[in-house]
Design an enzyme around this catalytic site. Sequence first.
Site, PDB file in Angstrom:
ATOM      1  N   HIS A 517       0.611  -1.100  -0.411  1.00 15.28           N
ATOM      2  CA  HIS A 517       0.184  -0.169  -0.052  1.00 15.28           C
ATOM      3  C   HIS A 517       0.943   1.590  -0.145  1.00 15.28           C
ATOM      4  O   HIS A 517       0.409   2.419   0.116  1.00 15.28           O
ATOM      5  CB  HIS A 517      -1.270  -0.078   1.706  1.00 15.28           C
ATOM      6  CG  HIS A 517      -2.248   1.111   1.148  1.00 15.28           C
ATOM      7  ND1 HIS A 517      -2.184   1.887  -0.080  1.00 15.28           N
ATOM      8  CD2 HIS A 517      -3.340  -0.191   1.228  1.00 15.28           C
ATOM      9  CE1 HIS A 517      -3.778   1.628  -0.097  1.00 15.28           C
ATOM     10  NE2 HIS A 517      -4.909   0.848   0.748  1.00 15.28           N
ATOM     11  N   ASP A 521      -2.046   1.860  -4.869  1.00 18.11           N
ATOM     12  CA  ASP A 521      -3.527   2.327  -3.990  1.00 18.11           C
ATOM     13  C   ASP A 521      -4.436   1.188  -4.352  1.00 18.11           C
ATOM     14  O   ASP A 521      -4.303   0.182  -5.744  1.00 18.11           O
ATOM     15  CB  ASP A 521      -4.381   3.662  -4.080  1.00 18.11           C
ATOM     16  CG  ASP A 521      -3.064   3.989  -3.623  1.00 18.11           C
ATOM     17  OD1 ASP A 521      -2.337   4.403  -2.235  1.00 18.11           O
ATOM     18  OD2 ASP A 521      -2.474   5.163  -4.398  1.00 18.11           O
TER      19      ASP A 521
END
Length: 544
Positions: A517, A521
């Site tokens: 992450h 995304d």
Amino acid sequence: MAIVVNMPRLSDTMEEGTVAAWLKKVGDKIEEGDILAEIETDKATMEFESFNEGTLLYIGVQVGETTKVDELLAIIGDEGEDISDIISGGGNASAEAKTETVEAEPSSEAPAETKAAPAASAALPKGVIVVTMPRLSDTMEEGTVATWLKKVGDNVDEGDILAEIETDKATMEFESFQSGTLLEIGLKEGESAKVDALLAIIGPTGTDVSGVAANFSKSSAPAKAEAPKAEVSKEAPKAAPAAASAPKKASAPAPTPVTANGRVYVSPLAKKLAEEKGINLTKIQGSGENGRIVKRDIENYEPAASAASAGKFVPSGQEDFDDIDNSQMRKAIAKALTNSKFSAPHYYLSVEFDMENAIAFRTQFNSIPDTKISYNDIVVKACALALKQHPQVNSQWFADKMRLNNHVHIGVAVAVPDGLVVPVVRFANEQTLPQIGSAVRDLAGKAKNKKLTPDEMQGSTFTVSNLGMFGIDTFTSIINQPNSAILSVGNIVEKPVVKNGQIVVGNTMKLSLACDHRTVDGATGALFLQTLKGFIENPVTMLV
């Protein structure tokens, strides 16, 4: 002026290295470009080229010994130059410093260090070479002697396989780069030592090397290893190290296939594995020197059906277990994956693709003479093309920056007996399906035969892990850092599906994308999977 040569970092994950062999000895002239030594990393054994000219004045890490990256490896300078200051300072002293520093500031430890180091290298008897534990891969910190293929007193020629060394990645053959007689064995079969610890001593027949071994162990070897080393030179000729390294098995030695005295030629590690698997050693033809049974013989042995179904007998109601020492490869896997799992914030995206067109495409493609591609090849090619459209997924995270790669190198996870390796298909987006298939088969074959080089296992920008051939429908993987994502591929399942409002028989495949992450995304990962879906469900588009 003396130049300190430090242990080089030969790969991006290398933390320490082992000297597999010195191709130069103290007193030899060194030219720029000469191969100075062979360094064992956690990936492979690599040649280390000298970038300096002069005379090799000192060897700080003996063959078989291990040391950290940037630690003193050797010293090159002018013939006869005084380097005592550098040696006593661990390579940190100025090359211009003289022995006055040592004499002016004596300490209780300095004399021992100053004397021990020359004893291991500069003061060696004529013709004697100390072989240290090599660094066979860039992450290797210690090695285990799986098998000795030579015994004390044997003649050793350059190129002979001296021993099999178990690293954190694989068990690799350790080739001798020296000729002479094997005078001393510093590690018994089954014993482990740090990179650059004393492994063996080679030299002229009859040379007394007891002092070399003793001094070396005091300056470099771990304390727990000093006691057994004193017995090695006496016991090795009688083939007793096996009993010493595995006392619980000494009372019931296995019969040997072919020996002069009726004993088995089998390494302790191979013997241990055979007992764990319930394999009768008399049914195995050894592939080691003089028919010796080694680890690979046990791993490659295919027992009869009746033997395969028979497990270890344990009386009812009795607890039983076997402790197995962690291999070097298993330790490296544990370290890398633990670091990835707890440092990179993973999240997972799961999808299911229609494989009808892919099945038809592969069948038609493989009808071409001398052509064969697998579903995994189709997935690798599709990932490579999709990554070109989504460079954020093809990125790498570093402490101070994020790198968006414009090239695509796909790592393909390959299971091997000792664990897992990830060879790399380079510029996968530029290769045809047959080229990718050929590359993957070649790399997988090298992985299983432990022939991969460090270059073939580093540089990936994305990884594919496929367990479909084992009947696994879906799973998730841990990211192979510093990559930002890894794709887990399941098997193709025939099942009822809905098409045009009708329930029909279809074939689907589930995939799971693990993303970091910090770089990828959720929406970015989802868009990548949409592009990947287009290529896999319509593979003819990859030929455009």
